[in-house]
Write a protein that holds these residues in place. Structure first.
Motif, short mmCIF file in Angstrom:
data_model
loop_
_atom_site.label_atom_id
_atom_site.label_comp_id
_atom_site.label_asym_id
_atom_site.label_seq_id
_atom_site.Cartn_x
_atom_site.Cartn_y
_atom_site.Cartn_z
N TYR A 181 43.28 40.72 51.31
CA TYR A 181 42.03 41.37 50.91
C TYR A 181 41.77 41.15 49.41
CZ TYR A 181 38.47 44.95 50.30
OH TYR A 181 37.31 45.61 49.99
N TYR A 182 42.82 41.24 48.60
CA TYR A 182 42.72 40.99 47.16
C TYR A 182 42.23 39.56 46.91
CZ TYR A 182 44.59 39.64 42.58
OH TYR A 182 44.77 39.13 41.32
N LEU A 183 42.82 38.59 47.63
CA LEU A 183 42.42 37.19 47.44
C LEU A 183 40.97 36.97 47.87
CD1 LEU A 183 45.62 35.27 48.57
CD2 LEU A 183 44.76 35.61 46.23
N CYS A 184 40.54 37.70 48.88
CA CYS A 184 39.14 37.62 49.31
C CYS A 184 38.23 38.05 48.16
CB CYS A 184 38.93 38.50 50.54
SG CYS A 184 37.23 38.53 51.13
N GLU A 185 38.53 39.19 47.54
CA GLU A 185 37.73 39.65 46.40
C GLU A 185 37.83 38.68 45.23
OE1 GLU A 185 38.27 43.61 45.04
OE2 GLU A 185 37.36 44.47 46.83
N LEU A 186 39.03 38.15 44.98
CA LEU A 186 39.25 37.25 43.86
C LEU A 186 38.55 35.90 44.06
CD1 LEU A 186 40.84 37.54 41.20
CD2 LEU A 186 42.69 36.28 42.30
N SER A 187 38.26 35.54 45.31
CA SER A 187 37.63 34.24 45.59
C SER A 187 36.26 34.11 44.93
CB SER A 187 37.54 34.00 47.09
OG SER A 187 36.57 34.84 47.69
#
Length: 172
Positions: free
Chosen positions: A22-28
């Protein structure tokens, strides 16, 4: 609000990996990374956090509910002359603006004294504002390098590096 920090172990692997995706999704939004064919982001470095004692992963909970994580790394995962880096800090949207990120960071600073380097995407204004505000509230000398770039998935992206020291005498 009861905030706790628990070392992430392999028994919390699924919780941590779900949060991290989920963090990587936001960071994308800033990293410009694409989701994989399985609908997940690549997390190849995650297993190291369960086995390498130079990596310090913490799950953040609020009233026994998962609220985020903070990941700290030490040599050899940091540049020469650096003792620690808060590699990743993530708080779920529901808990943002409540001071949890600051409490997590202060928990780390009390535990790990030394020279720090924090890197972030310059376009991630939430991260830039958090770190600059937090560090300006502490009595520490800060060096900022806002002219760096990192290459991710073929994209050259602007990053900002902040270096500072937390001493034994620091009043945190």
């Amino acid at each position: 609000m009861n905030i706790e920090f628990k070392t992430i172990t392999e028994s919390e692997k699924t919780i941590f990996e779900n949060l991290f995706n989920y963090y990587l999704c936001e960071l994308s939004l800033y990293s410009l990374e694409e989701v994989g064919p399985d609908g997940k982001y690549e997390m190849e470095d995650i297993p190291q956090y369960y086995i390498d004692d130079r990596l310090f992963p913490y799950l953040i909970t609020v009233d026994n509910n998962v609220a985020g994580f903070i990941l700290v790394v030490s040599p050899p995962y940091v540049s020469e002359g650096i003792d620690y880096s808060v590699q990743e800090l993530f708080v779920l949207p529901k808990y943002r603006g409540t001071g949890i990120a600051k409490k997590a960071t202060m928990h780390i600073f009390k535990q790990f004294k030394g020279h720090y380097n924090i890197g972030m995407f310059r376009t991630n204004t939430r991260a830039v504002n958090f770190w600059t505000h937090l560090l300006s509230s502490l009595d520490v000398d800060v060096q900022i390098d806002a002219d760096s770039f990192v290459k991710i998935a073929g994209n050259e992206l602007p990053v900002m590096d902040i270096s500072f020291s937390i001493s034994e005498k620091a009043d945190l």
